[in-house]
Design a protein around this motif. Structure first.
Motif, PDB file in Angstrom:
ATOM      1  N   THR A  94       0.815  -1.213   0.000  1.00 49.63           N
ATOM      2  CA  THR A  94       0.000   0.000   0.000  1.00 49.63           C
ATOM      3  C   THR A  94       0.849   1.263   0.000  1.00 49.63           C
ATOM      4  O   THR A  94       0.377   2.338  -0.391  1.00 49.63           O
ATOM      5  N   GLY A  95       2.098   1.151   0.421  1.00 51.47           N
ATOM      6  CA  GLY A  95       2.967   2.318   0.450  1.00 51.47           C
ATOM      7  C   GLY A  95       3.207   2.908  -0.925  1.00 51.47           C
ATOM      8  O   GLY A  95       3.491   4.104  -1.048  1.00 51.47           O
ATOM      9  N   VAL A  96       3.087   2.086  -1.963  1.00 47.88           N
ATOM     10  CA  VAL A  96       3.305   2.568  -3.334  1.00 47.88           C
ATOM     11  C   VAL A  96       2.277   3.636  -3.693  1.00 47.88           C
ATOM     12  O   VAL A  96       2.578   4.577  -4.439  1.00 47.88           O
ATOM     13  N   PHE A  97       1.080   3.517  -3.120  1.00 48.79           N
ATOM     14  CA  PHE A  97       0.025   4.482  -3.435  1.00 48.79           C
ATOM     15  C   PHE A  97       0.322   5.860  -2.850  1.00 48.79           C
ATOM     16  O   PHE A  97      -0.271   6.851  -3.261  1.00 48.79           O
ATOM     17  N   ALA A  98       1.212   5.906  -1.872  1.00 52.02           N
ATOM     18  CA  ALA A  98       1.606   7.193  -1.289  1.00 52.02           C
ATOM     19  C   ALA A  98       2.880   7.733  -1.940  1.00 52.02           C
ATOM     20  O   ALA A  98       3.345   8.804  -1.573  1.00 52.02           O
ATOM     21  N   GLY A  99       3.424   6.997  -2.904  1.00 50.90           N
ATOM     22  CA  GLY A  99       4.647   7.404  -3.577  1.00 50.90           C
ATOM     23  C   GLY A  99       4.359   8.328  -4.743  1.00 50.90           C
ATOM     24  O   GLY A  99       3.218   8.722  -4.998  1.00 50.90           O
ATOM     25  N   PRO A 100       5.389   8.660  -5.515  1.00 52.40           N
ATOM     26  CA  PRO A 100       5.214   9.593  -6.639  1.00 52.40           C
ATOM     27  C   PRO A 100       4.283   9.093  -7.729  1.00 52.40           C
ATOM     28  O   PRO A 100       3.679   9.887  -8.443  1.00 52.40           O
ATOM     29  N   SER A 101       4.172   7.770  -7.877  1.00 54.34           N
ATOM     30  CA  SER A 101       3.295   7.219  -8.914  1.00 54.34           C
ATOM     31  C   SER A 101       1.903   6.875  -8.383  1.00 54.34           C
ATOM     32  O   SER A 101       1.068   6.343  -9.114  1.00 54.34           O
ATOM     33  N   GLY A 102       1.642   7.197  -7.114  1.00 53.28           N
ATOM     34  CA  GLY A 102       0.367   6.825  -6.498  1.00 53.28           C
ATOM     35  C   GLY A 102      -0.842   7.405  -7.197  1.00 53.28           C
ATOM     36  O   GLY A 102      -1.863   6.734  -7.357  1.00 53.28           O
ATOM     37  N   GLY A 103      -0.747   8.654  -7.623  1.00 52.08           N
ATOM     38  CA  GLY A 103      -1.869   9.278  -8.314  1.00 52.08           C
ATOM     39  C   GLY A 103      -2.207   8.583  -9.619  1.00 52.08           C
ATOM     40  O   GLY A 103      -3.382   8.406  -9.961  1.00 52.08           O
ATOM     41  N   TYR A 104      -1.165   8.169 -10.330  1.00 51.08           N
ATOM     42  CA  TYR A 104      -1.390   7.449 -11.590  1.00 51.08           C
ATOM     43  C   TYR A 104      -2.075   6.117 -11.326  1.00 51.08           C
ATOM     44  O   TYR A 104      -3.031   5.744 -12.023  1.00 51.08           O
ATOM     45  N   LEU A 105      -1.579   5.389 -10.329  1.00 52.85           N
ATOM     46  CA  LEU A 105      -2.163   4.081 -10.021  1.00 52.85           C
ATOM     47  C   LEU A 105      -3.645   4.203  -9.653  1.00 52.85           C
ATOM     48  O   LEU A 105      -4.480   3.431 -10.125  1.00 52.85           O
ATOM     49  N   LEU A 106      -3.950   5.175  -8.814  1.00 50.59           N
ATOM     50  CA  LEU A 106      -5.338   5.347  -8.381  1.00 50.59           C
ATOM     51  C   LEU A 106      -6.236   5.798  -9.527  1.00 50.59           C
ATOM     52  O   LEU A 106      -7.454   5.550  -9.500  1.00 50.59           O
ATOM     53  N   GLY A 150      -2.431  11.962 -11.760  1.00 53.55           N
ATOM     54  CA  GLY A 150      -0.993  11.750 -11.656  1.00 53.55           C
ATOM     55  C   GLY A 150      -0.275  13.004 -11.208  1.00 53.55           C
ATOM     56  O   GLY A 150       0.614  12.962 -10.343  1.00 53.55           O
ATOM     57  N   VAL A 151      -0.646  14.128 -11.799  1.00 50.80           N
ATOM     58  CA  VAL A 151      -0.050  15.417 -11.415  1.00 50.80           C
ATOM     59  C   VAL A 151      -0.375  15.740  -9.955  1.00 50.80           C
ATOM     60  O   VAL A 151       0.494  16.179  -9.191  1.00 50.80           O
ATOM     61  N   ALA A 152      -1.632  15.513  -9.562  1.00 51.77           N
ATOM     62  CA  ALA A 152      -2.035  15.781  -8.182  1.00 51.77           C
ATOM     63  C   ALA A 152      -1.241  14.919  -7.200  1.00 51.77           C
ATOM     64  O   ALA A 152      -0.807  15.396  -6.141  1.00 51.77           O
ATOM     65  N   GLY A 153      -1.030  13.662  -7.562  1.00 50.79           N
ATOM     66  CA  GLY A 153      -0.266  12.767  -6.695  1.00 50.79           C
ATOM     67  C   GLY A 153       1.166  13.226  -6.529  1.00 50.79           C
ATOM     68  O   GLY A 153       1.725  13.194  -5.413  1.00 50.79           O
ATOM     69  N   MET A 154       1.792  13.667  -7.608  1.00 52.32           N
ATOM     70  CA  MET A 154       3.178  14.139  -7.517  1.00 52.32           C
ATOM     71  C   MET A 154       3.273  15.457  -6.760  1.00 52.32           C
ATOM     72  O   MET A 154       4.229  15.700  -6.018  1.00 52.32           O
ATOM     73  N   LYS A 155       2.287  16.315  -6.932  1.00 53.55           N
ATOM     74  CA  LYS A 155       2.285  17.575  -6.183  1.00 53.55           C
ATOM     75  C   LYS A 155       2.237  17.313  -4.682  1.00 53.55           C
ATOM     76  O   LYS A 155       2.984  17.920  -3.904  1.00 53.55           O
ATOM     77  N   LEU A 156       1.346  16.399  -4.276  1.00 53.32           N
ATOM     78  CA  LEU A 156       1.220  16.088  -2.857  1.00 53.32           C
ATOM     79  C   LEU A 156       2.465  15.383  -2.325  1.00 53.32           C
ATOM     80  O   LEU A 156       2.940  15.682  -1.222  1.00 53.32           O
ATOM     81  N   HIS A 157       3.002  14.457  -3.108  1.00 46.70           N
ATOM     82  CA  HIS A 157       4.152  13.681  -2.638  1.00 46.70           C
ATOM     83  C   HIS A 157       5.402  14.546  -2.491  1.00 46.70           C
ATOM     84  O   HIS A 157       6.118  14.444  -1.496  1.00 46.70           O
ATOM     85  N   PHE A 158       5.657  15.368  -3.487  1.00 50.63           N
ATOM     86  CA  PHE A 158       6.879  16.179  -3.473  1.00 50.63           C
ATOM     87  C   PHE A 158       6.679  17.554  -2.847  1.00 50.63           C
ATOM     88  O   PHE A 158       7.652  18.286  -2.650  1.00 50.63           O
ATOM     89  N   ASP A 159       5.420  17.904  -2.567  1.00 52.11           N
ATOM     90  CA  ASP A 159       5.101  19.216  -1.998  1.00 52.11           C
ATOM     91  C   ASP A 159       5.665  20.338  -2.868  1.00 52.11           C
ATOM     92  O   ASP A 159       6.401  21.214  -2.399  1.00 52.11           O
ATOM     93  N   VAL A 160       5.322  20.281  -4.140  1.00 54.10           N
ATOM     94  CA  VAL A 160       5.782  21.279  -5.098  1.00 54.10           C
ATOM     95  C   VAL A 160       4.574  22.036  -5.640  1.00 54.10           C
ATOM     96  O   VAL A 160       3.429  21.725  -5.319  1.00 54.10           O
ATOM     97  N   THR A 161       4.834  23.019  -6.477  1.00 53.37           N
ATOM     98  CA  THR A 161       3.747  23.775  -7.083  1.00 53.37           C
ATOM     99  C   THR A 161       3.086  22.937  -8.176  1.00 53.37           C
ATOM    100  O   THR A 161       3.651  21.959  -8.667  1.00 53.37           O
ATOM    101  N   TRP A 162       1.884  23.363  -8.582  1.00 51.69           N
ATOM    102  CA  TRP A 162       1.210  22.684  -9.685  1.00 51.69           C
ATOM    103  C   TRP A 162       2.043  22.765 -10.954  1.00 51.69           C
ATOM    104  O   TRP A 162       2.114  21.804 -11.720  1.00 51.69           O
ATOM    105  N   SER A 163       2.671  23.897 -11.163  1.00 56.06           N
ATOM    106  CA  SER A 163       3.493  24.076 -12.358  1.00 56.06           C
ATOM    107  C   SER A 163       4.645  23.081 -12.387  1.00 56.06           C
ATOM    108  O   SER A 163       4.948  22.478 -13.430  1.00 56.06           O
TER     109      SER A 163
END
Length: 202
Positions: A94-106, A150-163
């Motif tokens: 389940t930890g993979v879903f919290a990783g950088p690719s989690g948004g894509y998987l979901l 996918g973008v939303a998942g990476m934004k949350l994981h890395f705590d970066v801007t939407w851009s």
């Protein structure tokens, strides 16, 4: 048993998945698992690997229809969640879903559901599934579901801007267009040979 119950029984029976349906769901879950290993090349700043997962996910929805496509992808995610190494780079849990690719998987089950619905109602019911129609349906699911989540998942994981998250996602677009083209060609040919795949309830 009342008359109402008698009338409802055949309807309930028709809604159940047949043995063939279950076999197709399992087979396409296995296909997605296999495609997760193909390529698996990390790209961009996020390090999310390019694989053939999205090809198999979209093919599941476009070939099997919304319900069976959704179930095939959900089964795949379930297998990975319980610890089978079916995700990219042989990862699991389940930890993979919290990783950088989690948004894509979901996003995958929803993308298969949407692609299946679009193909079924835009082409399947008319019995004239064409590659161009399937391409548009699959691309719509990718643009509306896969990339935004996918973008939303990476934004949350890395705590970066939407851009910044969008720049992480950009390298996947060319590959997705190529995979969508192959999905369209394969699905159109299969449905010409087996039109009942989309003309049924699912």
């Amino acid at each position: 048993m009342t008359t109402t119950e008698d009338a409802a029984a055949p309807v309930d029976a028709r809604r159940r998945l047949s043995t063939t349906d279950l076999a197709l769901v399992a087979a396409f879950a296995a296909l997605i698992s296999a495609c997760a290993y193909v390529g698996a090349i990390p790209v961009g700043g996020a390090g999310v690997p390019i694989t053939l997962q999205t090809f198999a996910v979209m093919l599941s929805g476009c070939l099997l229809g919304p319900v069976r496509g959704f179930l095939a992808v959900a089964l795949y995610l379930g297998l990975g969640a319980i610890g089978l190494p079916v995700f990219a780079e042989h990862s699991a849990g389940t930890g993979v879903f919290a990783g950088p690719s989690g948004g894509y998987l979901l996003s995958f089950p929803l993308a298969a559901l949407l692609a299946g619905l679009l193909v079924k109602h835009l082409a399947g019911d008319r019995g004239k599934t064409r590659a161009l129609v399937v391409f548009g349906c699959s691309l719509a699911a990718s643009v509306l579901v896969v990339h935004p989540l996918g973008v939303a998942g990476m934004k949350l994981h890395f705590d970066v801007t939407w851009s910044q998250a969008l720049t992480y996602d950009t390298p996947f677009w060319i590959g997705d267009l190529l995979k969508t083209t192959v999905v369209a060609l394969v699905a159109a040919e299969v449905h010409r040979a087996f039109p009942q795949l989309l003309r049924g309830r699912r």
